[in-house]
Design a protein around this motif. Structure first.
Motif, PDB file in Angstrom:
ATOM      1  N   VAL A 100      -1.615 -16.071   0.707  1.00  0.00           N
ATOM      2  CA  VAL A 100      -1.453 -14.887   1.024  1.00  0.00           C
ATOM      3  C   VAL A 100      -0.340 -13.999   0.849  1.00  0.00           C
ATOM      4  N   THR A 101      -0.156 -12.835   0.151  1.00  0.00           N
ATOM      5  CA  THR A 101       0.999 -12.194   0.135  1.00  0.00           C
ATOM      6  C   THR A 101       1.104 -10.785   0.793  1.00  0.00           C
ATOM      7  N   GLY A 102       2.018 -10.588   1.845  1.00  0.00           N
ATOM      8  CA  GLY A 102       1.984  -9.565   2.512  1.00  0.00           C
ATOM      9  C   GLY A 102       3.092  -9.277   3.403  1.00  0.00           C
ATOM     10  N   ARG A 103       2.824  -8.957   4.559  1.00  0.00           N
ATOM     11  CA  ARG A 103       4.010  -8.720   5.592  1.00  0.00           C
ATOM     12  C   ARG A 103       3.306  -8.869   6.660  1.00  0.00           C
ATOM     13  N   PHE A 104       4.393  -9.380   7.865  1.00  0.00           N
ATOM     14  CA  PHE A 104       4.000  -9.441   9.077  1.00  0.00           C
ATOM     15  C   PHE A 104       3.985  -7.975   9.705  1.00  0.00           C
ATOM     16  N   VAL A 105       2.966  -7.643  10.677  1.00  0.00           N
ATOM     17  CA  VAL A 105       3.177  -6.156  11.438  1.00  0.00           C
ATOM     18  C   VAL A 105       2.627  -6.385  12.784  1.00  0.00           C
ATOM     19  N   ARG A 106       3.619  -5.699  13.593  1.00  0.00           N
ATOM     20  CA  ARG A 106       3.266  -5.783  15.009  1.00  0.00           C
ATOM     21  C   ARG A 106       2.027  -5.116  15.420  1.00  0.00           C
ATOM     22  N   VAL A 107       1.198  -5.993  16.243  1.00  0.00           N
ATOM     23  CA  VAL A 107       0.053  -5.329  17.144  1.00  0.00           C
ATOM     24  C   VAL A 107       0.267  -5.480  18.623  1.00  0.00           C
ATOM     25  N   GLY A 108       0.564  -4.771  19.147  1.00  0.00           N
ATOM     26  CA  GLY A 108       0.833  -4.922  20.616  1.00  0.00           C
ATOM     27  C   GLY A 108       2.065  -5.902  20.823  1.00  0.00           C
ATOM     28  N   ASP A 109       1.653  -6.782  21.555  1.00  0.00           N
ATOM     29  CA  ASP A 109       2.764  -8.009  21.689  1.00  0.00           C
ATOM     30  C   ASP A 109       2.787  -9.157  20.557  1.00  0.00           C
ATOM     31  N   ASP A 110       1.685  -9.014  19.725  1.00  0.00           N
ATOM     32  CA  ASP A 110       1.440 -10.057  18.655  1.00  0.00           C
ATOM     33  C   ASP A 110       1.902  -9.516  17.300  1.00  0.00           C
ATOM     34  N   PHE A 111       1.762 -10.573  16.473  1.00  0.00           N
ATOM     35  CA  PHE A 111       1.811 -10.024  14.928  1.00  0.00           C
ATOM     36  C   PHE A 111       0.708 -10.641  14.252  1.00  0.00           C
ATOM     37  N   LEU A 112       0.267  -9.874  13.461  1.00  0.00           N
ATOM     38  CA  LEU A 112      -0.888  -9.979  12.262  1.00  0.00           C
ATOM     39  C   LEU A 112       0.009  -9.850  10.848  1.00  0.00           C
ATOM     40  N   PHE A 113      -0.676 -10.894   9.858  1.00  0.00           N
ATOM     41  CA  PHE A 113      -0.292 -10.660   8.598  1.00  0.00           C
ATOM     42  C   PHE A 113      -1.012 -10.013   7.725  1.00  0.00           C
ATOM     43  N   ALA A 114      -0.615  -8.603   7.270  1.00  0.00           N
ATOM     44  CA  ALA A 114      -1.225  -7.967   6.469  1.00  0.00           C
ATOM     45  C   ALA A 114      -1.100  -8.256   5.188  1.00  0.00           C
ATOM     46  N   ALA A 115      -2.402  -8.827   4.499  1.00  0.00           N
ATOM     47  CA  ALA A 115      -2.172  -9.303   3.090  1.00  0.00           C
ATOM     48  C   ALA A 115      -2.537  -8.262   2.292  1.00  0.00           C
ATOM     49  N   GLU A 116      -1.816  -8.153   1.139  1.00  0.00           N
ATOM     50  CA  GLU A 116      -1.885  -7.146   0.271  1.00  0.00           C
ATOM     51  C   GLU A 116      -2.819  -7.910  -0.990  1.00  0.00           C
ATOM     52  N   LYS A 117      -2.385  -9.135  -1.120  1.00  0.00           N
ATOM     53  CA  LYS A 117      -3.067 -10.029  -2.303  1.00  0.00           C
ATOM     54  C   LYS A 117      -3.403 -11.443  -1.829  1.00  0.00           C
ATOM     55  N   MET A 118      -4.419 -12.076  -2.271  1.00  0.00           N
ATOM     56  CA  MET A 118      -4.829 -13.438  -1.637  1.00  0.00           C
ATOM     57  C   MET A 118      -5.316 -14.273  -3.324  1.00  0.00           C
ATOM     58  N   LYS A 119      -4.886 -15.350  -3.097  1.00  0.00           N
ATOM     59  CA  LYS A 119      -5.276 -16.389  -4.249  1.00  0.00           C
ATOM     60  C   LYS A 119      -5.835 -17.593  -3.628  1.00  0.00           C
ATOM     61  N   MET A 120      -7.003 -17.806  -4.044  1.00  0.00           N
ATOM     62  CA  MET A 120      -7.682 -19.050  -3.744  1.00  0.00           C
ATOM     63  C   MET A 120      -6.904 -20.144  -4.534  1.00  0.00           C
ATOM     64  N   VAL A 121      -6.536 -21.267  -3.663  1.00  0.00           N
ATOM     65  CA  VAL A 121      -6.042 -22.428  -4.341  1.00  0.00           C
ATOM     66  C   VAL A 121      -7.175 -23.565  -4.624  1.00  0.00           C
ATOM     67  N   ARG A 122      -7.735 -23.887  -3.542  1.00  0.00           N
ATOM     68  CA  ARG A 122      -8.867 -25.002  -3.569  1.00  0.00           C
ATOM     69  C   ARG A 122      -9.456 -25.055  -2.343  1.00  0.00           C
ATOM     70  N   ASN A 123     -10.642 -25.763  -2.257  1.00  0.00           N
ATOM     71  CA  ASN A 123     -11.241 -25.758  -0.769  1.00  0.00           C
ATOM     72  C   ASN A 123     -11.313 -27.304  -0.437  1.00  0.00           C
ATOM     73  N   HIS A 124     -10.793 -27.297   0.798  1.00  0.00           N
ATOM     74  CA  HIS A 124     -10.660 -28.734   1.356  1.00  0.00           C
ATOM     75  C   HIS A 124     -11.873 -29.264   2.159  1.00  0.00           C
ATOM     76  N   LYS A 125     -13.090 -28.685   1.974  1.00  0.00           N
ATOM     77  CA  LYS A 125     -14.501 -29.239   2.709  1.00  0.00           C
ATOM     78  C   LYS A 125     -14.257 -29.947   3.993  1.00  0.00           C
ATOM     79  N   ILE A 126     -13.950 -28.628   4.821  1.00  0.00           N
ATOM     80  CA  ILE A 126     -13.867 -29.117   6.376  1.00  0.00           C
ATOM     81  C   ILE A 126     -15.143 -28.335   7.038  1.00  0.00           C
ATOM     82  N   GLY A 127     -15.378 -29.044   8.302  1.00  0.00           N
ATOM     83  CA  GLY A 127     -16.282 -28.204   9.168  1.00  0.00           C
ATOM     84  C   GLY A 127     -17.794 -28.517   8.718  1.00  0.00           C
ATOM     85  N   GLY A 128     -18.128 -29.723   8.153  1.00  0.00           N
ATOM     86  CA  GLY A 128     -19.469 -30.234   8.082  1.00  0.00           C
ATOM     87  C   GLY A 128     -19.721 -30.296   6.573  1.00  0.00           C
TER      88      GLY A 128
END
Length: 128
Positions: A100-128
């Motif tokens: 994910v490409t973007g920047r961290f933004v402050r939301v209250g006391d926490d941070f959120l990563f605001a992604a402008e672009k996303m590239k799927m690399v592969r799937n790791h088959k987790i959770g069932g």
């Protein structure tokens, strides 16, 4: 002698420009563990690699990514650190490794990563 110095300087500049051109856009991707301890230290646009581990129940455009190394933890006391990522677009599925490409933004006391672009690399088959 003066001509040789000028030729060497021009060659050095040419090599520097070639290296800059070749490496442009190939910035190192950071891991979740590298950025999670102090997101405020990362300003500007960065790329973070992580594994999609869940979607927010309050906002379906927000999902969490964990560090790839945390997939290897099999003990019950694993403390998985998630970075919340907001992305307007098709979200990854559980287990997808994404860049994910973007920047961290402050939301209250926490941070959120605001992604402008996303590239799927592969799937790791987790959770069932």
């Amino acid at each position: 002698m003066k001509k040789n110095i000028i030729l060497i300087a021009v060659a050095a500049i040419g090599i520097a420009l070639a290296v800059a051109f070749i490496t442009q856009g190939s910035a190192k991707s950071l891991s979740v563990n590298e950025v999670s301890s102090d997101p405020a230290a990362f300003t500007g646009i960065i790329t973070v690699t992580g594994i999609m581990g869940g979607v927010s129940q309050q906002d379906p455009t927000i999902f969490g990514i964990m560090d790839k190394k945390e997939l290897q933890c099999t003990t019950p006391n694993c403390k998985k650190v998630f970075i919340p990522v907001k992305f307007q677009g098709k979200l990854p599925v559980l287990g997808d490794e994404v860049n994910v490409t973007g920047r961290f933004v402050r939301v209250g006391d926490d941070f959120l990563f605001a992604a402008e672009k996303m590239k799927m690399v592969r799937n790791h088959k987790i959770g069932g």
